[in-house]
Design a protein around this motif. Structure first.
Motif, mmCIF file in Angstrom:
data_model
loop_
_atom_site.group_PDB
_atom_site.id
_atom_site.type_symbol
_atom_site.label_atom_id
_atom_site.label_comp_id
_atom_site.label_asym_id
_atom_site.label_seq_id
_atom_site.Cartn_x
_atom_site.Cartn_y
_atom_site.Cartn_z
ATOM 1 N N GLU A 169 43.244 44.461 32.578
ATOM 2 C CA GLU A 169 43.173 44.951 33.949
ATOM 3 C C GLU A 169 44.421 44.601 34.760
ATOM 4 O O GLU A 169 44.844 45.356 35.634
ATOM 5 N N GLU B 35 48.880 46.726 45.932
ATOM 6 C CA GLU B 35 47.645 46.735 46.707
ATOM 7 C C GLU B 35 47.888 46.196 48.117
ATOM 8 O O GLU B 35 47.402 46.759 49.113
ATOM 9 N N ALA C 39 47.020 37.787 37.626
ATOM 10 C CA ALA C 39 47.177 38.637 38.806
ATOM 11 C C ALA C 39 48.199 38.020 39.756
ATOM 12 O O ALA C 39 48.856 38.717 40.538
ATOM 13 N N MET C 40 48.338 36.727 39.634
ATOM 14 C CA MET C 40 49.231 35.975 40.523
ATOM 15 C C MET C 40 49.859 34.877 39.677
ATOM 16 O O MET C 40 49.146 34.087 39.073
ATOM 17 N N ALA D 79 50.749 44.934 40.334
ATOM 18 C CA ALA D 79 49.511 45.587 40.782
ATOM 19 C C ALA D 79 49.028 45.002 42.109
ATOM 20 O O ALA D 79 48.641 45.728 43.027
ATOM 21 N N LEU D 80 49.072 43.690 42.216
ATOM 22 C CA LEU D 80 48.626 43.039 43.445
ATOM 23 C C LEU D 80 49.584 43.350 44.591
ATOM 24 O O LEU D 80 49.165 43.598 45.727
#
Lengths: 163, 163
Positions: free
Chosen positions: B110, B157, B116-117, B153-154
């Motif tokens: 994903e 967003e 994600a970070m 991705a983050l």
DNA sequence: GATAGTAACTATGATAATCATAGTGACAAG
DNA sequence: CTTGTCACTATGATTATCATAGTTACTATC
């Protein structure tokens, strides 16, 4: 509340955690589970939450894979709730919350001198205070490495709620 | 909600923390503050929370001594919000939440492979993963020691929300 | 064998927090 | 003098939470 905004598909990891952990009832139930309280009634009594809320949150935690329902007797069918590995891995979060509160959330003398909850490193016996690394032996501390001991004041409070 | 039960006088430290942190809005606002977002509008836009909620929670955080209101211009009087020492000390909690989510809250692929970070230890440059002790140099990691870098991705967003 | 527990819930109605949307006040820029 | 920005406040519909009472399925006591 209205239908609260859904954070389960943010890419932000704190947002995803907040979706589950940004809820008083969830936090209190997790605390009790980490403390060894596995029965519905025990959790409801100690947290002070109504049975409806406890029921709803345990269902949510089960759906999220954080707890597992486990039958502990068959005659009158009874279930208890246990943390899964995913649930046990939340220990760091609860432990950090406890550390912050011990450092900041009590007025002077309110606990009678020491912390509201003492943690001892099982391996070496050291009182770890609010540290994440044992001040005695330098080991990294996780769930299972620590033995919690509530202060007399906290113990009395819990006993009062259970009665 | 009805008047929710008050936990501010429990002796349980997790209960006391839960009183403040068991709230999605509080968690999201703290996340943004740790990320350097100090303006009301920036926080409201990024969290997706309504101005009324942001206002109420910032007032609460100020009352609790976690944030400070600071005027950054006088002509049209404008304020920004900054974490106090008590607020900065909540970093461990948010960092633990982030670590848990990175390990458990994403479906495979994903995030496109990595976390994600990403967090890098400023002192030695090592990517610390979700550790609390730097895997490169063994130092204990706290707020200020780490440099966060959102994944593409983050970042996308966040840009979408700010727009 | 009728009454009184015990454990794990579900049902009901009042209350209050949240969201979405719109509006306000103070100023700056065009 | 209209538009824009920032930090909010106001309003009404929706819905989660609490308190209390009730349910189901047994076991133990009188």
């Amino acid at each position: 509340m209205p239908k609260r905004a859904d954070l389960s598909d943010t890419f932000c990891p704190v947002g995803r955690s907040a979706e589950l952990l940004g809820d008083r009832a969830v936090l209190l139930i997790l605390r009790d589970l980490f403390f060894g309280r596995r029965r519905f009634e025990a959790i409801a009594a100690n947290t002070g939450l109504g049975p409806q809320l406890v029921s709803a949150r345990l269902k949510l935690l089960e759906k999220e894979g954080v707890v597992e329902r486990h039958a502990y007797q068959a005659k009158p069918l009874r279930h208890e709730y246990r943390l899964t590995d995913k649930g046990k891995d939340l220990f760091d979060v609860l432990y950090a919350m406890r550390g912050w509160a011990e450092r900041w959330a009590y007025r002077d003398g309110e606990t009678g001198g020491g912390p509201a909850m003492r943690y001892l490193h099982r391996a070496c016996g050291t009182d770890v205070g609010t540290a994440t690394i044992c001040p005695g032996c330098g080991a990294l501390l996780g769930y299972g490495d620590l033995k919690g001991e509530p202060s007399p004041a906290l113990k009395a409070e819990q006993a009062a709620r259970a009665g």
